[in-house]
Design a protein around this motif. Structure first.
Motif, PDB file in Angstrom:
ATOM      1  N   GLY A 265      -0.726 -59.634  48.680  1.00 16.79           N
ATOM      2  CA  GLY A 265       0.040 -60.880  48.654  1.00 16.79           C
ATOM      3  C   GLY A 265       0.173 -61.569  49.998  1.00 16.79           C
ATOM      4  O   GLY A 265       0.855 -62.601  50.097  1.00 16.79           O
ATOM      5  N   GLU A 266      -0.428 -61.032  51.042  1.00 18.51           N
ATOM      6  CA  GLU A 266      -0.443 -61.633  52.378  1.00 18.51           C
ATOM      7  C   GLU A 266       0.953 -62.000  52.859  1.00 18.51           C
ATOM      8  O   GLU A 266       1.196 -63.095  53.371  1.00 18.51           O
ATOM      9  CB  GLU A 266      -1.356 -62.864  52.408  1.00 18.51           C
ATOM     10  N   GLY A 267       1.884 -61.063  52.675  1.00 19.55           N
ATOM     11  CA  GLY A 267       3.218 -61.244  53.229  1.00 19.55           C
ATOM     12  C   GLY A 267       4.212 -61.933  52.324  1.00 19.55           C
ATOM     13  O   GLY A 267       5.401 -62.006  52.662  1.00 19.55           O
ATOM     14  N   ALA A 268       3.772 -62.475  51.194  1.00 12.44           N
ATOM     15  CA  ALA A 268       4.714 -63.086  50.270  1.00 12.44           C
ATOM     16  C   ALA A 268       5.656 -62.032  49.716  1.00 12.44           C
ATOM     17  O   ALA A 268       5.264 -60.883  49.494  1.00 12.44           O
ATOM     18  CB  ALA A 268       3.971 -63.779  49.125  1.00 12.44           C
ATOM     19  N   SER A 269       6.902 -62.406  49.499  1.00  8.68           N
ATOM     20  CA  SER A 269       7.867 -61.441  48.975  1.00  8.68           C
ATOM     21  C   SER A 269       7.553 -61.139  47.513  1.00  8.68           C
ATOM     22  O   SER A 269       7.119 -62.011  46.762  1.00  8.68           O
ATOM     23  CB  SER A 269       9.293 -61.987  49.107  1.00  8.68           C
ATOM     24  N   ARG A 294      11.116 -68.524  40.380  1.00  8.28           N
ATOM     25  CA  ARG A 294      11.315 -69.047  41.738  1.00  8.28           C
ATOM     26  C   ARG A 294      12.132 -70.330  41.692  1.00  8.28           C
ATOM     27  O   ARG A 294      12.755 -70.726  42.671  1.00  8.28           O
ATOM     28  CB  ARG A 294       9.969 -69.311  42.406  1.00  8.28           C
ATOM     29  N   GLU A 425      11.223 -71.844  45.201  1.00  8.56           N
ATOM     30  CA  GLU A 425      10.935 -71.058  46.400  1.00  8.56           C
ATOM     31  C   GLU A 425       9.440 -70.771  46.498  1.00  8.56           C
ATOM     32  O   GLU A 425       8.800 -70.402  45.517  1.00  8.56           O
ATOM     33  CB  GLU A 425      11.717 -69.745  46.340  1.00  8.56           C
ATOM     34  N   GLN A 426       8.905 -70.941  47.672  1.00  6.85           N
ATOM     35  CA  GLN A 426       7.491 -70.677  47.909  1.00  6.85           C
ATOM     36  C   GLN A 426       7.315 -69.281  48.501  1.00  6.85           C
ATOM     37  O   GLN A 426       8.265 -68.612  48.874  1.00  6.85           O
ATOM     38  CB  GLN A 426       6.901 -71.736  48.851  1.00  6.85           C
ATOM     39  N   ASN A 427       6.061 -68.837  48.569  1.00  6.47           N
ATOM     40  CA  ASN A 427       5.736 -67.561  49.216  1.00  6.47           C
ATOM     41  C   ASN A 427       6.508 -66.394  48.605  1.00  6.47           C
ATOM     42  O   ASN A 427       7.022 -65.526  49.310  1.00  6.47           O
ATOM     43  CB  ASN A 427       6.025 -67.645  50.720  1.00  6.47           C
ATOM     44  N   ARG A 428       6.550 -66.408  47.255  1.00 11.51           N
ATOM     45  CA  ARG A 428       7.289 -65.360  46.536  1.00 11.51           C
ATOM     46  C   ARG A 428       6.639 -65.121  45.183  1.00 11.51           C
ATOM     47  O   ARG A 428       6.144 -66.062  44.556  1.00 11.51           O
ATOM     48  CB  ARG A 428       8.749 -65.786  46.341  1.00 11.51           C
ATOM     49  N   ASN A 483       5.695 -66.334  38.179  1.00  9.56           N
ATOM     50  CA  ASN A 483       5.491 -67.668  38.748  1.00  9.56           C
ATOM     51  C   ASN A 483       4.951 -68.672  37.731  1.00  9.56           C
ATOM     52  O   ASN A 483       4.128 -69.531  38.048  1.00  9.56           O
ATOM     53  CB  ASN A 483       4.563 -67.598  39.964  1.00  9.56           C
ATOM     54  N   ASP A 548      -3.922 -67.791  45.471  1.00  8.01           N
ATOM     55  CA  ASP A 548      -3.166 -69.041  45.616  1.00  8.01           C
ATOM     56  C   ASP A 548      -3.963 -70.248  45.112  1.00  8.01           C
ATOM     57  O   ASP A 548      -4.120 -71.254  45.797  1.00  8.01           O
ATOM     58  CB  ASP A 548      -2.752 -69.265  47.073  1.00  8.01           C
TER      59      ASP A 548
END
Length: 591
Positions: A265-269, A294, A425-428, A483, A548
């Motif tokens: 997930g490249e750091g996404a929560s 989200r 919310e993004q990146n989750r 998502n 993504d």
């Protein structure tokens, strides 16, 4: 030295300066700087800058090279000047001076460029997919897919599952979509089907005594295409377990998927708590059975505030059986401009519009504005505001009628509101189990009862539940949403023949029809079938989310287009006359 390469195009560093090396790859980019020619040479692993000047014995040949020529070069590794080091490349400290060149494959004029980020029509990209796949983004997507599948396999083996391969040619089965039929040469007039899923076979594996099965399974469905769905075939993580209840399946698949999303997930929560939401609540709160959590907006029923009110349109609708008024809260949406824009959105979706109320500060306190507020009066408007927990600068939108007629639009409106107001919310990665699906649904025109989900699911309440109103029967069926996409679908299976016959009878399938269609499973269940259940997770959609992208064709090597055509291989194609004769078939021309 090897015939084609001593190193890959990502391997050379300052430690190799002075060495004579051999590289093979494609001409990614060519630049002519006053008689000195620079070429970025690309292979699967990376890029190395090579150069040639008039002193090189192959300078005249290098001048003829164009983009995407496949070449082999011999040369000497040189250090770049400190000011010319490219920090973005692993090979950025060096360049290679060409001594020898061999063209391995010349390239014609390109229909699409591999270098750069130019946009091309999807039809062009699919027709020349082998060129499209050379692009960095596509290379990364396909490597991601491979790594995800590898990770899933390892995680399943660690959980004591064993991978088994089930048949690709089988019998037709009602799985909720159209089958791809395959004519039989040896049995004229009869047809096999490509499996929509390994459903029956994996259940038979449980009857056969295998406790835990999984497979990265190809599935085939003749479906109408969408951006998040392939129209012909797809892959899924298919699994089944014996002696399990619903929660056991959740406890098995959750750590597998959570681990995959954390790994790639490249750091996404990644949410650790995956709530269970009933199908009915999901439809009410989110307008869909695959909600995007989200987005914090949760819709509510506000019918009581409009019943008998001065807003005649809603008041009269509520006099009809089965109607509701639902509100979509819109924090920070309290401007007439935004409200009018959302009203226009509803009209574009085929509805007359959406009523709205927004709250503003008039200096002497809060004021409710909009046509609805004027029609229903301040007392009802205030009651709505308090129920929805809204304040100054907020708005609410309203849809009325039978939920089946507006629910989907309400869900899309909720998504648009969340996106436009910056609430989502993004990146989750936000997951939710949707449970308690209805077993049956009724055709609105004919009233005919049919399965609404997997026909092999166990009804909640067993045989007794099937003796009442079919439309009230819930199944041990579940989906996993992430998502806004359905990632997993599954069920605890119906393993008892008498319940199976009754369940299919309610959907219009007599006992003889069930035996004809599912004879193998019916027979097997008579010999000590264990309770069992499982699920399937869509590989393509998982990778789509991790990459993504909203288009599933971005993560499939050779996908069909929206019309289920393979433009590269020209499929589907007309059969040869001798093929039809051999199969005993005749094509009837369509008007």
């Amino acid at each position: 030295m090897h015939a084609y390469r001593s190193h890959s195009c990502a391997a050379l560093t300052a430690a190799n300066v002075g060495e004579t090396i051999r590289l093979s790859g494609w001409v990614h980019r060519r630049r002519d700087h006053g008689g000195v020619i620079f070429i970025d040479l690309r292979d699967h692993y990376g890029i190395t800058q090579i150069l040639c000047d008039p002193d090189s014995p192959v300078f005249s040949e290098v001048e003829k090279l164009r983009a995407e020529y496949c070449i082999r070069i011999d040369g000497v590794v040189k250090a770049r000047a400190p000011e010319l080091v490219n920090e973005k490349l692993p090979t950025g400290e060096i360049e290679v001076y060409i001594r020898d060149l061999e063209v391995l494959g010349a390239a014609a004029e390109l229909p699409l460029q591999v270098f750069g980020d130019q946009e091309y029509p999807e039809e062009t990209r699919l027709k020349y997919r082998y060129l499209d796949l050379r692009r960095e983004k596509m290379q990364n997507n396909m490597m991601l897919r491979s790594d995800v599948v590898s990770s899933i396999r390892k995680r399943m083996w660690e959980k004591d599952f064993r991978e088994f391969q089930t048949p690709i040619i089988t019998a037709s089965s009602p799985e909720g979509a159209r089958d791809f039929l395959v004519p039989s040469r040896q049995h004229p007039g009869k047809f096999y089907a490509l499996p929509q899923a390994p459903q029956q076979f994996k259940q038979l594996l449980m009857v056969s005594g295998f406790d835990k099965y999984f497979q990265i399974a190809p599935c085939f469905r003749d479906e109408d295409p969408r951006a998040d769905r392939s129209p012909t075939d797809f892959y899924q993580l298919d699994l089944e377990m014996s002696f399990v209840e619903q929660q056991d399946v959740f406890d098995t698949i959750e750590p597998v998927l959570r681990g995959v999303f954390e790994e790639f997930g490249e750091g996404a929560s990644v949410d650790q708590d995956w709530p269970l939401i009933s199908y009915a609540d999901s439809a009410l709160w989110y307008g869909t059975d695959k909600p995007d959590l989200r987005n914090p907006i949760k819709m509510q029923v506000v019918s009581e505030h409009f019943a008998g009110s001065g807003f005649a349109i809603f008041a009269k609708l509520l006099e009809q059986e089965g109607t509701q008024v639902r509100a979509i809260p819109a924090p920070k949406g309290g401007s007439r401009k935004f409200c009018d824009r959302m009203n226009k959105f509803a009209q574009e979706q085929g509805l007359p519009g959406m009523g709205y109320i927004f709250w503003r500060d008039q200096g002497e306190g809060m004021e409710a504005a909009g046509p609805l507020a004027k029609n229903i009066g301040p007392e009802r408007t205030e009651a709505i505001r308090q129920q929805l927990d809204l304040g100054v600068g907020d708005a609410a939108f309203f849809l009325a009628g039978k939920p089946s007629q507006f629910e989907a639009v309400a869900g899309r409106a909720r998504t648009v509101i969340g996106d436009e107001l910056g609430l989502t919310e993004q990146n989750r990665f936000a997951f939710a189990w949707i449970v308690d699906f209805p077993m049956y649904e009724a055709d609105e025109e004919t009233g005919k009862i049919d399965f609404s989900h997997n026909p092999f699911s166990m009804p909640q309440g067993g045989l007794e539940a099937l003796n009442g109103d079919p439309l009230t029967v819930l199944g041990y069926q579940y989906d996993l949403a992430c998502n806004g996409y359905e990632l997993v679908s599954g069920a605890i299976r119906n393993h008892q023949p008498e319940i199976m016959f009754k369940a299919f009878e309610l959907a219009g399938y007599g006992a003889d029809e069930v035996r004809k269609r599912f004879g193998g499973m019916v027979n097997a269940f008579q010999y000590g079938a264990p309770p069992h259940g499982g699920c399937a997770a869509g590989i393509d959609r998982i990778v789509m989310l991790l990459a993504d992208t909203a288009n599933i064709r971005e993560v499939i090597l050779f996908p069909m287009n929206q019309r289920a055509e393979d433009l590269m291989m020209n499929a589907p194609s007309d059969p040869m006359p001798d093929q039809l004769m051999e199969l005993g078939l005749r094509v009837i021309p369509q008007d």
